[in-house]
Design a protein around this motif. Structure first.
Motif, PDB file in Angstrom:
ATOM      1  N   TRP A 138      58.112  36.657  12.637  1.00 24.52           N
ATOM      2  CA  TRP A 138      59.521  37.073  12.456  1.00 24.52           C
ATOM      3  C   TRP A 138      60.816  36.714  11.558  1.00 24.52           C
ATOM      4  O   TRP A 138      60.451  34.313  12.284  1.00 24.52           O
ATOM      5  N   ASP A 139      61.563  36.987  11.484  1.00 23.89           N
ATOM      6  CA  ASP A 139      62.730  35.807  10.110  1.00 23.89           C
ATOM      7  C   ASP A 139      63.127  33.989  10.795  1.00 23.89           C
ATOM      8  O   ASP A 139      62.886  33.141  10.185  1.00 23.89           O
ATOM      9  N   TYR A 177      49.180  35.989  -4.538  1.00 22.27           N
ATOM     10  CA  TYR A 177      49.229  35.346  -3.048  1.00 22.27           C
ATOM     11  C   TYR A 177      48.046  34.561  -3.124  1.00 22.27           C
ATOM     12  O   TYR A 177      47.617  33.558  -2.456  1.00 22.27           O
ATOM     13  N   ILE A 182      47.483  41.644  20.298  1.00 24.82           N
ATOM     14  CA  ILE A 182      47.372  41.534  18.222  1.00 24.82           C
ATOM     15  C   ILE A 182      46.833  40.064  17.513  1.00 24.82           C
ATOM     16  O   ILE A 182      46.152  39.826  16.887  1.00 24.82           O
ATOM     17  N   THR A 240      62.524  32.985  13.871  1.00 20.87           N
ATOM     18  CA  THR A 240      61.383  31.614  14.513  1.00 20.87           C
ATOM     19  C   THR A 240      61.387  31.178  13.122  1.00 20.87           C
ATOM     20  O   THR A 240      60.590  29.984  14.014  1.00 20.87           O
ATOM     21  N   HIS A 241      61.280  31.187  11.578  1.00 18.70           N
ATOM     22  CA  HIS A 241      61.061  30.600  11.115  1.00 18.70           C
ATOM     23  C   HIS A 241      61.106  28.389  10.740  1.00 18.70           C
ATOM     24  O   HIS A 241      60.749  27.850  11.041  1.00 18.70           O
ATOM     25  N   MET A 269      55.447  33.119  -3.669  1.00 20.95           N
ATOM     26  CA  MET A 269      54.625  33.610  -4.717  1.00 20.95           C
ATOM     27  C   MET A 269      54.791  34.040  -5.748  1.00 20.95           C
ATOM     28  O   MET A 269      53.753  34.011  -6.187  1.00 20.95           O
ATOM     29  N   LYS A 293      59.084  33.326   3.134  1.00 25.41           N
ATOM     30  CA  LYS A 293      60.102  33.366   2.909  1.00 25.41           C
ATOM     31  C   LYS A 293      61.074  33.796   4.169  1.00 25.41           C
ATOM     32  O   LYS A 293      59.831  35.186   4.544  1.00 25.41           O
ATOM     33  N   ASP A 298      51.022  34.600  18.482  1.00 22.66           N
ATOM     34  CA  ASP A 298      51.802  35.932  17.830  1.00 22.66           C
ATOM     35  C   ASP A 298      52.784  35.721  19.412  1.00 22.66           C
ATOM     36  O   ASP A 298      51.381  36.039  20.526  1.00 22.66           O
ATOM     37  N   GLY A 337      51.304  39.462  12.235  1.00 21.08           N
ATOM     38  CA  GLY A 337      51.472  41.063  12.114  1.00 21.08           C
ATOM     39  C   GLY A 337      51.087  41.377  10.772  1.00 21.08           C
ATOM     40  O   GLY A 337      49.814  40.600   9.818  1.00 21.08           O
ATOM     41  N   GLY A 338      51.878  42.220   9.727  1.00 21.96           N
ATOM     42  CA  GLY A 338      51.335  42.175   8.501  1.00 21.96           C
ATOM     43  C   GLY A 338      50.401  41.396   7.334  1.00 21.96           C
ATOM     44  O   GLY A 338      49.144  41.418   7.320  1.00 21.96           O
ATOM     45  N   ILE A 339      51.669  40.410   7.160  1.00 22.27           N
ATOM     46  CA  ILE A 339      51.268  39.434   6.448  1.00 22.27           C
ATOM     47  C   ILE A 339      50.346  38.591   6.728  1.00 22.27           C
ATOM     48  O   ILE A 339      49.864  37.825   6.488  1.00 22.27           O
ATOM     49  N   GLY A 340      50.853  38.207   8.115  1.00 25.03           N
ATOM     50  CA  GLY A 340      50.090  37.296   9.264  1.00 25.03           C
ATOM     51  C   GLY A 340      48.536  37.577   8.633  1.00 25.03           C
ATOM     52  O   GLY A 340      47.248  36.549   8.412  1.00 25.03           O
TER      53      GLY A 340
HETATM   54  P1  NAP Z   1      55.447  41.940  10.642  1.00 26.57           P
HETATM   55  O1  NAP Z   1      54.065  42.674  10.439  1.00 26.57           O
HETATM   56  O2  NAP Z   1      56.777  42.569  11.384  1.00 26.57           O
HETATM   57  O3  NAP Z   1      55.030  40.537  11.634  1.00 26.57           O
HETATM   58  C1  NAP Z   1      55.483  39.311  11.805  1.00 26.57           C
HETATM   59  C2  NAP Z   1      54.735  38.664  13.358  1.00 26.57           C
HETATM   60  O4  NAP Z   1      55.836  38.028  13.916  1.00 26.57           O
HETATM   61  C3  NAP Z   1      54.693  39.983  14.743  1.00 26.57           C
HETATM   62  O5  NAP Z   1      53.848  40.986  14.816  1.00 26.57           O
HETATM   63  C4  NAP Z   1      56.163  39.362  15.822  1.00 26.57           C
HETATM   64  O6  NAP Z   1      55.488  40.225  17.080  1.00 26.57           O
HETATM   65  C5  NAP Z   1      55.849  37.889  15.424  1.00 26.57           C
HETATM   66  N1  NAP Z   1      56.515  37.696  15.984  1.00 26.57           N
HETATM   67  C6  NAP Z   1      58.248  38.111  15.681  1.00 26.57           C
HETATM   68  N2  NAP Z   1      58.924  36.350  16.829  1.00 26.57           N
HETATM   69  C7  NAP Z   1      57.641  35.539  17.353  1.00 26.57           C
HETATM   70  C8  NAP Z   1      57.289  34.302  17.897  1.00 26.57           C
HETATM   71  N3  NAP Z   1      57.992  34.086  18.635  1.00 26.57           N
HETATM   72  N4  NAP Z   1      55.948  33.999  17.429  1.00 26.57           N
HETATM   73  C9  NAP Z   1      54.991  34.309  16.813  1.00 26.57           C
HETATM   74  N5  NAP Z   1      55.281  35.466  16.901  1.00 26.57           N
HETATM   75  C10 NAP Z   1      55.959  36.104  16.350  1.00 26.57           C
HETATM   76  O7  NAP Z   1      56.074  41.220   9.515  1.00 26.57           O
HETATM   77  P2  NAP Z   1      55.608  40.908   8.407  1.00 26.57           P
HETATM   78  O8  NAP Z   1      56.252  41.693   7.138  1.00 26.57           O
HETATM   79  O9  NAP Z   1      54.377  40.606   8.804  1.00 26.57           O
HETATM   80  O10 NAP Z   1      56.869  39.784   7.688  1.00 26.57           O
HETATM   81  C11 NAP Z   1      56.713  38.036   8.621  1.00 26.57           C
HETATM   82  C12 NAP Z   1      57.182  37.449   7.307  1.00 26.57           C
HETATM   83  O11 NAP Z   1      56.459  37.359   6.394  1.00 26.57           O
HETATM   84  C13 NAP Z   1      58.735  37.995   7.121  1.00 26.57           C
HETATM   85  O12 NAP Z   1      59.133  36.367   7.484  1.00 26.57           O
HETATM   86  C14 NAP Z   1      58.658  38.258   5.850  1.00 26.57           C
HETATM   87  O13 NAP Z   1      59.641  38.392   5.068  1.00 26.57           O
HETATM   88  C15 NAP Z   1      57.288  37.413   5.759  1.00 26.57           C
HETATM   89  N6  NAP Z   1      56.897  38.088   4.711  1.00 26.57           N
HETATM   90  C16 NAP Z   1      56.662  38.204   2.989  1.00 26.57           C
HETATM   91  C17 NAP Z   1      56.401  38.636   2.308  1.00 26.57           C
HETATM   92  C18 NAP Z   1      56.019  38.404   0.389  1.00 26.57           C
HETATM   93  O14 NAP Z   1      56.550  38.664  -0.165  1.00 26.57           O
HETATM   94  N7  NAP Z   1      55.900  36.598   1.104  1.00 26.57           N
HETATM   95  C19 NAP Z   1      55.878  39.846   2.063  1.00 26.57           C
HETATM   96  C20 NAP Z   1      55.366  40.562   3.523  1.00 26.57           C
HETATM   97  C21 NAP Z   1      57.166  39.163   4.384  1.00 26.57           C
HETATM   98  P3  NAP Z   1      56.759  41.327  17.353  1.00 26.57           P
HETATM   99  O15 NAP Z   1      56.662  42.247  16.450  1.00 26.57           O
HETATM  100  O16 NAP Z   1      56.540  42.321  18.533  1.00 26.57           O
HETATM  101  O17 NAP Z   1      57.921  41.273  17.003  1.00 26.57           O
END
Ligand code: NAP
Length: 335
Positions: free
Chosen positions: A74-75, A279, A41, A77-78, A125, A96, A36, A12-15
């Motif tokens: 997603w949180d 980062y 995606i 699943t971590h 980070m 996180k 994912d 997703g976004g940060i990945g």
């Molecule tokens: P996001 O855009 O929603 O991306 C998360 C991805 O994980 C989505 O594509 C989601 O698919 C997928 N996913 C859900 N369940 C899964 C599973 N069981 N196995 C594999 N993939 C799965 O969210 P994001 O903003 O990138 O955030 C992702 C993580 O990074 C979160 O835990 C967030 O707290 C963390 N984060 C950290 C920072 C930081 O500053 N350190 C910044 C942003 C995010 P679906 O959309 O289909 O559910």
């Protein structure tokens, strides 16, 4: 090991941003695998970065094409993925939060201690941001005396539709919970959340803003405004008040523009713009550390301490009172 082969769970976004970073910015690593729950995606990222696309996180973790794992899904699943990485004996950088419950954090620490060596790093980070690092140097130098108070604020321009009251603490405020522990080098003793007049631009039912009050074991009083609907930008502020002076996080460097009778500078609107260098530094250090087989970044203990603090804050919001922050004894393994 020439290049560390990294598998990324969650595109997703940060990945996707981390995949780009590992490919274009970081040296000594390459992304060899992605996955994912949304296969489309994952496949798209795999094609763009010439990586393998795996049907599940567990398949990716077990793959011989993967030396180390980055979790950005997603949180909730971590914790499961981190435990699978420990079982496979692979280093893992988990975004996180480490887990959504303290019980899962403890399970992770137990598994890591049984393995006998640190494998887990948590994606706090901000510890890699040069300005927070400079603040810590000032505190440690004694120039402002003993810290007494902290005023911090975490403002998002707007929030995602699924944002909940708890996420204000567990997803946003968690950064302040960690960075202030790190700056002050002590644990929290008590936690309280204050709420007041609600922003009408926040989603119905969302208590926004929330004030997180923390007191450390040495009595440092901390007030953090977490505001998910600032309307104007992503704005992070932090000021430590000491006995003889103060130190404050600067605004990110930006051009100062004088034009049309105004003196202006840009304020970032997204988190992804604000801490780009942090980062980059975080991932480069993690890659270097994994190659040397010694982690130096935020540990599972740090993830646990943040989780316990977040739980206490949420309990306080629900009960309306200050609640103690009670950590287990810190295992020597994490000293
Ligand atoms: P996001 O855009 O929603 O991306 C998360 C991805 O994980 C989505 O594509 C989601 O698919 C997928 N996913 C859900 N369940 C899964 C599973 N069981 N196995 C594999 N993939 C799965 O969210 P994001 O903003 O990138 O955030 C992702 C993580 O990074 C979160 O835990 C967030 O707290 C963390 N984060 C950290 C920072 C930081 O500053 N350190 C910044 C942003 C995010 P679906 O959309 O289909 O559910």
């Amino acid at each position: 090991m020439m290049e560390l082969r990294i598998g990324v769970i969650g595109t997703g976004g940060i990945g996707r941003d981390h995949i780009r970073r590992l490919t274009d910015v970081i040296t000594g690593a390459k992304v060899t695998a992605v996955t994912d729950i949304n296969k489309e995606i994952a496949d798209k990222a795999a094609k763009q970065y010439h990586a393998l696309s795996f049907p599940t996180g567990e398949d990716l973790i077990e793959s011989p094409e993967v030396d180390a794992v980055l979790i950005a899904s997603w949180d909730p699943t971590h914790a499961g993925y981190v435990l699978s990485c420990i079982q496979a004996g692979k280093y893992v950088l988990c975004e996180k939060p480490l887990a959504t419950t303290a019980r899962d954090c403890l399970k992770i620490m137990d598994a890591e201690m049984s393995y006998g060596k640190r494998l887990v790093q948590v994606g706090f980070m901000r510890r890699y941001d040069k300005d927070y690092r400079a603040m810590k140097e000032v505190i440690q130098s004694g120039r402002i005396g003993e810290p007494l108070l902290v005023h911090a604020c975490h403002r998002n321009r707007t929030h995602i539709t699924s944002h909940s009251n708890d996420m204000t603490v567990t997803n946003s405020g968690i950064h302040e919970i960690d960075i202030l522990r790190w700056l002050l080098e002590e644990e929290y003793a008590s936690a309280q959340v204050l709420t007041g007049k609600q922003n009408k631009n926040a989603a119905e039912g969302l208590q926004d803003p929330q004030i997180l009050l923390l007191k450390t074991k040495n009595g440092v009083q901390i007030g953090i405004e977490v505001n998910m609907t600032s309307g104007y930008g992503y704005d992070i502020q932090c000021e430590i008040v000491g006995e003889t002076g103060t130190v404050r996080l600067p605004d990110p460097s930006a051009l100062l523009i004088r034009s049309e009778g105004k003196h202006t500078h840009q304020i970032f609107t997204e988190w992804s713009q604000r801490f780009v260098d942090a980062y980059d530094n975080e991932l480069q250090q993690w890659v270097n550390d994994v190659k040397k087989a010694t982690l130096s970044g935020p540990s599972a203990w740090d993830g646990y301490a943040a989780c316990i603090t977040a739980d206490a804050l949420i309990r306080s919001r629900n009960s309306g009172t200050s609640v103690p922050v009670t950590l287990q004894r810190r295992p020597e393994f994490y000293d």
